[in-house]
Scaffold this motif. Structure first.
Motif, PDB file in Angstrom:
ATOM      1  N   LEU A  40       0.864  -1.530   0.136  1.00 47.76           N
ATOM      2  CA  LEU A  40       0.370   0.284   0.498  1.00 47.76           C
ATOM      3  C   LEU A  40       0.392   1.437  -0.457  1.00 47.76           C
ATOM      4  O   LEU A  40       0.423   2.208  -1.145  1.00 47.76           O
ATOM      5  CB  LEU A  40      -0.729   0.043   1.457  1.00 47.76           C
ATOM      6  N   VAL A  41       2.201   1.311   0.941  1.00 47.51           N
ATOM      7  CA  VAL A  41       3.150   2.142   0.526  1.00 47.51           C
ATOM      8  C   VAL A  41       3.829   3.081  -0.222  1.00 47.51           C
ATOM      9  O   VAL A  41       4.088   3.736  -0.669  1.00 47.51           O
ATOM     10  CB  VAL A  41       3.708   2.489   2.265  1.00 47.51           C
ATOM     11  N   LEU A  42       3.750   1.425  -1.595  1.00 44.59           N
ATOM     12  CA  LEU A  42       4.163   1.210  -2.483  1.00 44.59           C
ATOM     13  C   LEU A  42       3.621   2.002  -3.760  1.00 44.59           C
ATOM     14  O   LEU A  42       4.571   2.945  -4.951  1.00 44.59           O
ATOM     15  CB  LEU A  42       5.348   0.213  -3.110  1.00 44.59           C
ATOM     16  N   VAL A  43       2.785   1.716  -3.501  1.00 42.99           N
ATOM     17  CA  VAL A  43       1.052   2.194  -4.467  1.00 42.99           C
ATOM     18  C   VAL A  43       1.380   3.829  -3.782  1.00 42.99           C
ATOM     19  O   VAL A  43       0.867   4.476  -4.656  1.00 42.99           O
ATOM     20  CB  VAL A  43      -0.097   1.661  -4.278  1.00 42.99           C
ATOM     21  N   GLY A  56       6.086   9.335  -9.200  1.00 41.00           N
ATOM     22  CA  GLY A  56       5.647   8.371  -9.524  1.00 41.00           C
ATOM     23  C   GLY A  56       5.259   7.954 -10.392  1.00 41.00           C
ATOM     24  O   GLY A  56       5.720   7.306 -11.849  1.00 41.00           O
ATOM     25  N   TRP A  57       4.548   7.616 -10.839  1.00 42.00           N
ATOM     26  CA  TRP A  57       3.635   7.939 -11.352  1.00 42.00           C
ATOM     27  C   TRP A  57       3.676   8.518 -13.287  1.00 42.00           C
ATOM     28  O   TRP A  57       3.285   7.776 -14.383  1.00 42.00           O
ATOM     29  CB  TRP A  57       1.917   7.389 -11.672  1.00 42.00           C
ATOM     30  N   GLY A  85       6.666  -5.416  -7.043  1.00 44.78           N
ATOM     31  CA  GLY A  85       6.286  -5.702  -5.261  1.00 44.78           C
ATOM     32  C   GLY A  85       4.674  -5.610  -5.740  1.00 44.78           C
ATOM     33  O   GLY A  85       4.151  -5.704  -4.267  1.00 44.78           O
ATOM     34  N   VAL A  86       4.115  -4.686  -6.408  1.00 44.59           N
ATOM     35  CA  VAL A  86       3.047  -4.294  -6.023  1.00 44.59           C
ATOM     36  C   VAL A  86       1.912  -6.031  -7.108  1.00 44.59           C
ATOM     37  O   VAL A  86       0.802  -6.617  -6.020  1.00 44.59           O
ATOM     38  CB  VAL A  86       1.838  -3.723  -6.926  1.00 44.59           C
ATOM     39  N   LEU A 139      12.870   1.889  -0.288  1.00 46.40           N
ATOM     40  CA  LEU A 139      12.368   0.942   1.441  1.00 46.40           C
ATOM     41  C   LEU A 139      11.464   0.071   1.530  1.00 46.40           C
ATOM     42  O   LEU A 139      11.354  -0.755   2.207  1.00 46.40           O
ATOM     43  CB  LEU A 139      12.618   1.985   2.155  1.00 46.40           C
ATOM     44  N   CYS A 140      10.331   0.798   0.684  1.00 47.91           N
ATOM     45  CA  CYS A 140       9.461  -0.708   0.676  1.00 47.91           C
ATOM     46  C   CYS A 140       9.632  -1.687  -0.604  1.00 47.91           C
ATOM     47  O   CYS A 140       9.192  -2.981  -0.004  1.00 47.91           O
ATOM     48  CB  CYS A 140       8.112   0.131  -0.411  1.00 47.91           C
TER      49      CYS A 140
END
Length: 156
Positions: A40-43, A56-57, A85-86, A139-140
């Motif tokens: 969730l934090v990565l998103v 990032g997007w 990751g996702v 970090l994620c």
């Protein structure tokens, strides 16, 4: 009618199928919350600035300002962080398959390395340096890679 040895063989086959199914899956336990939170934090990090003012997007989709001269490495990291990751992380949490968890862990550690190189490339060249969104995404990915590998190593 079935004879007694045939019933025993059928029971043994059913037990073997059950054993194989158990060996293919894992139970993340409380790590599932850590993994889901890191995903969730990565998103969320994709809406934060990664390079200069580019989110990032924007790095992922190639819509960042051309004057920022983002380069290949941040784009490669954003693509792989999204896929590994996702994508793989979510798939491993949903299916609870050991092989997918192994791929998510190994891929997560490799993508973390890519992210560190992307940060380094922004610090040593280009117009704009790395922003906190890129560091947070790295970090994620580190947390995801380590947590998936802990699950893989804990396999009995």
């Amino acid at each position: 009618m079935s004879s007694e040895p045939e019933k025993t063989r059928e029971g043994t086959r059913a037990l073997s199928r059950s054993e194989r199914e158990v060996l293919r899956t894992f139970d993340p336990g409380s790590r599932a919350l850590v993994l889901a939170g890191a995903i969730l934090v990565l998103v969320f990090s994709s809406v934060l600035p990664w390079v200069g003012d580019a989110a990032g997007w924007e790095v992922l989709t190639g819509q960042a300002d051309p004057e920022l001269d983002i380069g290949l490495l941040p784009w490669l990291f954003s693509t792989n962080a999204t896929v590994v990751g996702v994508g793989l992380g979510s798939l491993a949490l949903i299916t609870r398959r050991w092989v997918i968890a192994f791929l998510a862990g190994l891929g997560g550690l490799m993508v973390t390395f890519e992210g560190m190189i992307a940060i380094w490339s922004r610090q040593t060249g280009g117009v704009a340096g790395p922003s906190f969104g890129l560091v947070l995404a790295v970090l994620c990915m580190l947390v995801l890679g380590v947590q998936w590998m802990k699950i893989v190593w804990s396999r009995d």
